[in-house]
Design a protein around this motif. Structure first.
Motif, PDB file in Angstrom:
ATOM      1  N   ASP A  39       7.009 -26.177 -13.734  1.00 25.07           N
ATOM      2  CA  ASP A  39       6.554 -27.407 -13.063  1.00 25.07           C
ATOM      3  C   ASP A  39       6.990 -28.605 -13.906  1.00 25.07           C
ATOM      4  OD1 ASP A  39       4.785 -26.816 -15.145  1.00 25.07           O
ATOM      5  OD2 ASP A  39       3.070 -27.711 -14.125  1.00 25.07           O
ATOM      6  N   PHE A  40       8.201 -29.103 -13.642  1.00 25.86           N
ATOM      7  CA  PHE A  40       8.802 -30.124 -14.483  1.00 25.86           C
ATOM      8  C   PHE A  40       8.779 -31.494 -13.818  1.00 25.86           C
ATOM      9  CE2 PHE A  40      11.573 -26.416 -16.011  1.00 25.86           C
ATOM     10  CZ  PHE A  40      10.669 -26.070 -16.975  1.00 25.86           C
ATOM     11  N   ARG A  41       8.849 -32.524 -14.670  1.00 22.51           N
ATOM     12  CA  ARG A  41       8.970 -33.912 -14.241  1.00 22.51           C
ATOM     13  C   ARG A  41       9.575 -34.677 -15.418  1.00 22.51           C
ATOM     14  NH1 ARG A  41       4.937 -36.249 -17.125  1.00 22.51           N
ATOM     15  NH2 ARG A  41       3.165 -34.936 -17.618  1.00 22.51           N
ATOM     16  N   PHE A  42       9.997 -35.907 -15.167  1.00 22.40           N
ATOM     17  CA  PHE A  42      10.499 -36.757 -16.242  1.00 22.40           C
ATOM     18  C   PHE A  42       9.385 -37.704 -16.671  1.00 22.40           C
ATOM     19  CE2 PHE A  42      14.558 -35.470 -14.406  1.00 22.40           C
ATOM     20  CZ  PHE A  42      15.249 -35.120 -15.556  1.00 22.40           C
ATOM     21  N   ASP A  43       9.175 -37.828 -17.992  1.00 23.36           N
ATOM     22  CA  ASP A  43       8.143 -38.747 -18.483  1.00 23.36           C
ATOM     23  C   ASP A  43       8.719 -40.165 -18.584  1.00 23.36           C
ATOM     24  OD1 ASP A  43       9.666 -38.819 -20.831  1.00 23.36           O
ATOM     25  OD2 ASP A  43       8.130 -37.907 -22.091  1.00 23.36           O
ATOM     26  N   ALA A  44       7.915 -41.109 -19.064  1.00 21.56           N
ATOM     27  CA  ALA A  44       8.321 -42.513 -19.136  1.00 21.56           C
ATOM     28  C   ALA A  44       9.502 -42.736 -20.076  1.00 21.56           C
ATOM     29  CB  ALA A  44       7.135 -43.364 -19.586  1.00 21.56           C
ATOM     30  N   ASP A  45       9.696 -41.852 -21.062  1.00 17.41           N
ATOM     31  CA  ASP A  45      10.818 -41.986 -21.994  1.00 17.41           C
ATOM     32  C   ASP A  45      12.070 -41.263 -21.503  1.00 17.41           C
ATOM     33  OD1 ASP A  45       9.262 -43.456 -23.799  1.00 17.41           O
ATOM     34  OD2 ASP A  45       8.491 -41.623 -24.726  1.00 17.41           O
ATOM     35  N   GLY A  46      12.018 -40.649 -20.325  1.00 13.32           N
ATOM     36  CA  GLY A  46      13.181 -39.976 -19.763  1.00 13.32           C
ATOM     37  C   GLY A  46      13.317 -38.517 -20.149  1.00 13.32           C
ATOM     38  N   TYR A  47      12.340 -37.944 -20.843  1.00 14.56           N
ATOM     39  CA  TYR A  47      12.389 -36.538 -21.235  1.00 14.56           C
ATOM     40  C   TYR A  47      11.889 -35.655 -20.094  1.00 14.56           C
ATOM     41  CZ  TYR A  47      13.197 -37.866 -26.095  1.00 14.56           C
ATOM     42  OH  TYR A  47      13.735 -38.373 -27.250  1.00 14.56           O
ATOM     43  N   LEU A  48      12.523 -34.508 -19.927  1.00 12.39           N
ATOM     44  CA  LEU A  48      12.049 -33.508 -18.974  1.00 12.39           C
ATOM     45  C   LEU A  48      10.869 -32.797 -19.615  1.00 12.39           C
ATOM     46  CD1 LEU A  48      12.629 -32.153 -16.217  1.00 12.39           C
ATOM     47  CD2 LEU A  48      13.971 -30.452 -17.457  1.00 12.39           C
ATOM     48  N   VAL A  49       9.692 -32.846 -18.976  1.00 14.55           N
ATOM     49  CA  VAL A  49       8.480 -32.260 -19.542  1.00 14.55           C
ATOM     50  C   VAL A  49       7.851 -31.315 -18.535  1.00 14.55           C
ATOM     51  CG1 VAL A  49       8.001 -34.212 -21.080  1.00 14.55           C
ATOM     52  CG2 VAL A  49       7.040 -34.198 -18.780  1.00 14.55           C
ATOM     53  N   ASP A  50       7.050 -30.376 -19.055  1.00 10.69           N
ATOM     54  CA  ASP A  50       6.323 -29.469 -18.177  1.00 10.69           C
ATOM     55  C   ASP A  50       4.974 -30.090 -17.816  1.00 10.69           C
ATOM     56  OD1 ASP A  50       4.707 -29.094 -20.422  1.00 10.69           O
ATOM     57  OD2 ASP A  50       5.222 -26.993 -20.682  1.00 10.69           O
ATOM     58  N   GLY A  51       4.173 -29.379 -17.055  1.00  7.80           N
ATOM     59  CA  GLY A  51       2.892 -29.889 -16.602  1.00  7.80           C
ATOM     60  C   GLY A  51       1.931 -30.219 -17.719  1.00  7.80           C
ATOM     61  N   ALA A  52       2.099 -29.605 -18.890  1.00  3.29           N
ATOM     62  CA  ALA A  52       1.227 -29.870 -20.035  1.00  3.29           C
ATOM     63  C   ALA A  52       1.771 -30.989 -20.922  1.00  3.29           C
ATOM     64  CB  ALA A  52       1.046 -28.595 -20.861  1.00  3.29           C
ATOM     65  N   GLY A  53       2.913 -31.582 -20.553  1.00  2.60           N
ATOM     66  CA  GLY A  53       3.491 -32.662 -21.341  1.00  2.60           C
ATOM     67  C   GLY A  53       4.431 -32.216 -22.441  1.00  2.60           C
ATOM     68  N   ASN A  54       4.723 -30.915 -22.531  1.00  2.00           N
ATOM     69  CA  ASN A  54       5.671 -30.411 -23.531  1.00  2.00           C
ATOM     70  C   ASN A  54       7.093 -30.700 -23.074  1.00  2.00           C
ATOM     71  OD1 ASN A  54       3.735 -29.015 -25.256  1.00  2.00           O
ATOM     72  ND2 ASN A  54       3.479 -27.644 -23.510  1.00  2.00           N
ATOM     73  N   VAL A  55       7.938 -31.119 -23.999  1.00  2.00           N
ATOM     74  CA  VAL A  55       9.335 -31.398 -23.696  1.00  2.00           C
ATOM     75  C   VAL A  55      10.085 -30.081 -23.514  1.00  2.00           C
ATOM     76  CG1 VAL A  55      11.470 -32.415 -24.603  1.00  2.00           C
ATOM     77  CG2 VAL A  55       9.303 -33.592 -24.912  1.00  2.00           C
ATOM     78  N   VAL A  56      10.960 -30.043 -22.513  1.00  2.20           N
ATOM     79  CA  VAL A  56      11.775 -28.858 -22.245  1.00  2.20           C
ATOM     80  C   VAL A  56      13.058 -28.960 -23.064  1.00  2.20           C
ATOM     81  CG1 VAL A  56      12.949 -27.526 -20.461  1.00  2.20           C
ATOM     82  CG2 VAL A  56      10.818 -28.730 -19.921  1.00  2.20           C
ATOM     83  N   TYR A  57      13.403 -27.871 -23.764  1.00  9.21           N
ATOM     84  CA  TYR A  57      14.604 -27.829 -24.595  1.00  9.21           C
ATOM     85  C   TYR A  57      15.673 -26.994 -23.917  1.00  9.21           C
ATOM     86  CZ  TYR A  57      12.513 -30.119 -28.598  1.00  9.21           C
ATOM     87  OH  TYR A  57      11.958 -31.048 -29.424  1.00  9.21           O
TER      88      TYR A  57
END
Length: 178
Positions: A129-147
């Motif tokens: 369950d991914f989205r882009f945060d305010a800084d442009g990072y792809l993050v999961d639902g818990a706010g962890n950055v995807v590598y």
């Protein structure tokens, strides 16, 4: 009051089945949890006491089997069923799923991977369950950055690594314009 062999076997069997019921209960409780992998219990035999040894057969007479009394059972393993389960569309364009082997690497965005200790800060996830945060990072639902693994050199086209220089770097996934 001493426990007999039969009573000991019954008690160990009940304890092992109690553990198995806990695994089943955990599976039922997580039936709607995205990325959850169900557990599976296997049992193993406990100690045996040999009452009499077996004997080999002869040309005219068959052998005899040993006589053993078991003292119960225990949980052998609690494994995860890592098979791909049914997929459902969420209608959201950034939600993804992995079919087959593999995990998403997620963690904090400030990792540099200068040593192996940094790698241990990453987690494996099956939830996409991914989205882009305010800084442009792809993050999961818990706010962890995807590598992901990005080509550091030898790039022929966007997303294609040259066969003669397949050097890659583990880095957080980020929008290029941020």
């Amino acid at each position: 009051m001493a426990l007999t062999g039969a009573m000991s076997a019954a008690i160990t069997g009940l304890k092992a089945h109690m553990d198995a019921l806990n695994v089943v209960g955990n599976n039922v409780a997580n039936v709607n949890t995205y990325g959850y992998k169900a557990g599976r219990v296997t049992f193993r035999e406990s100690i045996y006491s040999t009452q009499s040894a077996g004997a080999a057969g002869t040309d005219t007479m068959g052998g005899t089997n040993p006589r053993q009394i078991g003292y119960g059972t225990s949980v052998g393993t609690i494994d995860l069923d890592m098979a791909t389960s049914s997929l459902e569309s969420t209608g959201y364009g950034l939600d993804v799923a992995i079919q087959g082997d593999g995990f998403f690497l997620v963690g904090p965005k400030d990792l540099t991977f200068a040593n192996s200790e940094e790698l241990s800060k990453l987690s494996f996830s099956k939830v996409g369950d991914f989205r882009f945060d305010a800084d442009g990072y792809l993050v999961d639902g818990a706010g962890n950055v995807v590598y992901g693994f990005l080509a550091s050199s030898g790039v022929e086209d966007a997303g294609t690594v040259a066969a003669d220089n397949p050097s890659t770097v583990l880095a957080p996934i980020r929008l290029p314009w941020k």
